[in-house]
Design a protein around this motif. Structure first.
Motif, PDB file in Angstrom:
ATOM      1  N   GLY A   1      -2.391 -21.194   7.934  1.00  0.00           N
ATOM      2  CA  GLY A   1      -1.989 -20.334   6.070  1.00  0.00           C
ATOM      3  C   GLY A   1      -1.056 -19.589   6.638  1.00  0.00           C
ATOM      4  N   HIS A   2      -0.071 -18.985   5.659  1.00  0.00           N
ATOM      5  CA  HIS A   2       0.439 -18.261   5.811  1.00  0.00           C
ATOM      6  C   HIS A   2       0.450 -17.999   4.438  1.00  0.00           C
ATOM      7  CE1 HIS A   2       1.766 -19.279   9.514  1.00  0.00           C
ATOM      8  NE2 HIS A   2       1.520 -18.271  10.514  1.00  0.00           N
ATOM      9  N   ILE A   3       0.745 -16.347   4.055  1.00  0.00           N
ATOM     10  CA  ILE A   3       0.693 -16.107   2.108  1.00  0.00           C
ATOM     11  C   ILE A   3       2.290 -14.867   2.583  1.00  0.00           C
ATOM     12  CG2 ILE A   3      -0.855 -14.755   0.667  1.00  0.00           C
ATOM     13  CD1 ILE A   3      -2.960 -16.142   2.377  1.00  0.00           C
TER      14      ILE A   3
ATOM     15  N   ILE B   1      -0.028 -12.549   5.748  1.00  0.00           N
ATOM     16  CA  ILE B   1      -0.743 -12.783   6.258  1.00  0.00           C
ATOM     17  C   ILE B   1      -0.636 -14.167   6.890  1.00  0.00           C
ATOM     18  CG2 ILE B   1      -2.936 -13.471   5.952  1.00  0.00           C
ATOM     19  CD1 ILE B   1      -2.723 -11.405   3.099  1.00  0.00           C
ATOM     20  N   HIS B   2      -1.518 -13.637   7.607  1.00  0.00           N
ATOM     21  CA  HIS B   2      -1.031 -15.016   8.632  1.00  0.00           C
ATOM     22  C   HIS B   2      -2.645 -15.427   8.623  1.00  0.00           C
ATOM     23  CE1 HIS B   2       2.900 -14.823  10.935  1.00  0.00           C
ATOM     24  NE2 HIS B   2       2.465 -13.825  10.331  1.00  0.00           N
ATOM     25  N   ARG B   3      -3.269 -16.571   9.059  1.00  0.00           N
ATOM     26  CA  ARG B   3      -4.842 -17.036   8.919  1.00  0.00           C
ATOM     27  C   ARG B   3      -4.969 -18.220   9.548  1.00  0.00           C
ATOM     28  NH1 ARG B   3      -7.303 -20.050   5.388  1.00  0.00           N
ATOM     29  NH2 ARG B   3      -5.611 -21.758   6.965  1.00  0.00           N
TER      30      ARG B   3
ATOM     31  N   ASN C   1       3.597 -21.883  14.149  1.00  0.00           N
ATOM     32  CA  ASN C   1       4.014 -22.266  12.682  1.00  0.00           C
ATOM     33  C   ASN C   1       4.435 -21.101  11.953  1.00  0.00           C
ATOM     34  OD1 ASN C   1       2.740 -24.605  13.669  1.00  0.00           O
ATOM     35  ND2 ASN C   1       0.848 -23.994  12.947  1.00  0.00           N
ATOM     36  N   CYS C   2       4.313 -20.436  12.197  1.00  0.00           N
ATOM     37  CA  CYS C   2       4.967 -19.156  11.051  1.00  0.00           C
ATOM     38  C   CYS C   2       6.768 -18.690  10.742  1.00  0.00           C
ATOM     39  CB  CYS C   2       4.372 -17.466  11.754  1.00  0.00           C
ATOM     40  SG  CYS C   2       3.688 -17.253  13.207  1.00  0.00           S
ATOM     41  N   PRO C   3       7.658 -19.206  12.131  1.00  0.00           N
ATOM     42  CA  PRO C   3       8.960 -19.180  11.417  1.00  0.00           C
ATOM     43  C   PRO C   3       9.368 -20.234  10.321  1.00  0.00           C
ATOM     44  CG  PRO C   3       8.422 -18.637  14.126  1.00  0.00           C
ATOM     45  CD  PRO C   3       7.157 -19.044  13.635  1.00  0.00           C
TER      46      PRO C   3
HETATM   47 ZN    ZN Z   1       1.635 -17.822  11.935  1.00  0.00          ZN
END
Ligand code: ZN
Length: 463
Positions: free
Chosen positions: A164-166, A306-308, A110-112
């Motif tokens: 979640g991404h921070i 941060i990816h968590r 999901n990050c991008p």
């Molecule tokens: Zn990610």
């Protein structure tokens, strides 16, 4: 090979969480698994309730921790994954397809997508967007796994991450990672699932890069990896010092964009990967975030991500949890929460009274949105009915109304004590007592989000 022992797929089948792949669609003369394809789970009605409520709880929890909720769709142009580096470093795990001569991919992470949302927000709202900026999505992703490595819900080709991404500055990363562990990990496991994180045999794995694979599986320069990995060791040491949780290094276990801390628990023979907290020093640069941020905030800002994921994959978590708990789900997530059993005597008048009592109790719980169902049973069949319920659908609370209970306006209760992990019996008590027991079962989650999660759905077919 199974030796009569149930595995997580059997437990999931008993609770009607999923459509069992080995089950036969008899009219189509093929197993469901053959129609779905390997590693592609199909959730049924019990599973629908489980997922809906779990995601509601997780969403509320993340909102209360300052995350913003977003949603991204599964198919997207591979242009996005070219920038992110997925096409370069992660292609063998991705499904690529062509639409009108253009290359698309099914979202593996999901990050991008979250980065695009962040860029858009920064451009539009500039300094109103504050760091650290937290995004949450119960995001569905698809990743290629060789068919030989697929295994029940543990390893599937499509799954849902509590992702979640921070977006954050370096000076705040350590504090944020400790917060993720102390607040998010500890609370989600303990308050929703009754799994103690502190004082369990949890270990932290520092998942590092294998430097011989740099440029092939890992993006970025070796010097940067070394600095960031040292930093991650510092975080793990701090957790060890504070909570006595040991850590070890897993070389070659990093993600292509950075190292991570994975929570690994052991129960019986099995290793259970719980949460993951990842330090990313690559994607922000690939998406040119430092320039944009420095321009907007009018100073030099080194931006990291941060990816968590706290449960990781909801499907894998569910599979392991079912084996860990032997098919016993938390009260809020149980498909059938309360079973009301009327014990028939054979005497018409008494049985009519019992039936009325049973219906009244059922209606009472229904009006409170508890998933309740009732059944009338002859005295002789009671033992086998209880055994059947306790080995299959496992309602956390079973209420009995026999002759004595009906006459005195009382009930008897058999319920599961989640703290002591054992069954309890209480005879000839009031209905209010059952409501009190329910409130106690809902307490942990209420502490987490300030809410109780009640959603009525007729689950009587399970009884
Ligand atoms: Zn990610």
């Amino acid at each position: 090979v199974r030796f009569g022992q149930k595995d997580h797929i059997d437990f999931a089948d008993d609770l009607d969480l999923i459509v069992k792949p080995e089950g036969l669609a008899s009219n189509l003369e093929r197993p469901f698994g053959a129609l779905l394809g390997s590693g592609i789970p199909l959730f049924s009605i019990g599973g629908g309730i489980f997922r809906k409520i779990l995601i509601d709880i997780l969403t509320d929890f993340h909102l209360s921790r300052g995350y913003k909720i977003v949603e991204s769709f599964p198919i997207v142009s591979s242009e996005l994954y070219k920038i992110s580096g997925h096409l370069e470093f992660y292609k063998e795990n991705m499904y690529i397809l062509e639409i009108e001569g253009k290359e698309f991919a099914i979202k593996p992470m999901n990050c991008p997508h979250h980065i695009l949302i962040f860029i858009n927000l920064l451009q539009k709202y500039r300094q109103k967007i504050k760091l650290p900026f937290r995004i949450f999505e119960p995001g569905r992703v698809a990743r290629f796994e060789p068919s030989g490595s697929l295994h029940g819900l543990f390893r599937v080709r499509q799954f849902t991450q509590d992702d979640g991404h921070i977006f954050i500055e370096l000076k705040e990363i350590k504090k944020e990672m400790l917060r993720i562990f102390e607040d998010e990990v500890v609370n989600i496991y303990e308050k929703i699932f009754h799994i103690p994180i502190i004082d369990s045999d949890l270990k932290l794995r520092l998942s590092f890069a294998d430097f011989s694979e740099l440029g092939k599986y890992y993006a970025g320069k070796r010097e940067d990896w070394e600095i960031i990995q040292d930093f991650m060791s510092g975080v793990a040491q701090e957790i060890e010092r504070k909570y006595g949780i040991e850590y070890y290094e897993g070389v070659g276990e990093a993600v292509f964009y950075g190292p991570k801390i994975d929570g690994i628990a052991r129960f019986g023979e099995k290793e259970w990967q719980l949460f993951t907290i990842q330090f990313d020093f690559n994607l922000p640069i690939r998406f040119k975030l430092p320039n944009l941020i420095s321009e907007i905030f009018e100073k030099e800002i080194q931006i990291y991500m941060i990816h968590r994921a706290i449960l990781g994959s909801i499907e894998r978590f569910l599979g392991t949890y079912l084996e860990y708990s032997k098919g016993r789900l938390p009260f809020a997530l149980s498909p059938l929460q309360v079973a009301v059993v009327g014990i028939k005597t054979g005497a018409k008048d008494i049985d009519r009274k019992i039936e009325m009592e049973v219906k009244g109790i059922e209606e009472n719980f229904k009006s409170k949105k508890i998933r309740v169902a009732s059944i009338l049973q002859d005295k002789t069949g009671i033992a086998s009915l209880i055994r059947k319920m306790q080995t299959t659908i496992k309602p956390p609370i079973i209420i009995f109304v026999g002759e004595k209970e009906a006459k005195e306006g009382k009930i008897s209760i058999k319920y599961y004590d989640y703290n002591k992990k054992e069954e309890r019996d209480e005879r000839m008590v009031s209905l209010e007592r059952a409501e009190k027991i329910i409130e106690n079962m809902e307490k942990g989650i209420k502490e987490l989000t300030g809410k109780v999660y009640r959603l009525y759905q007729d689950m009587s077919y399970l009884l």
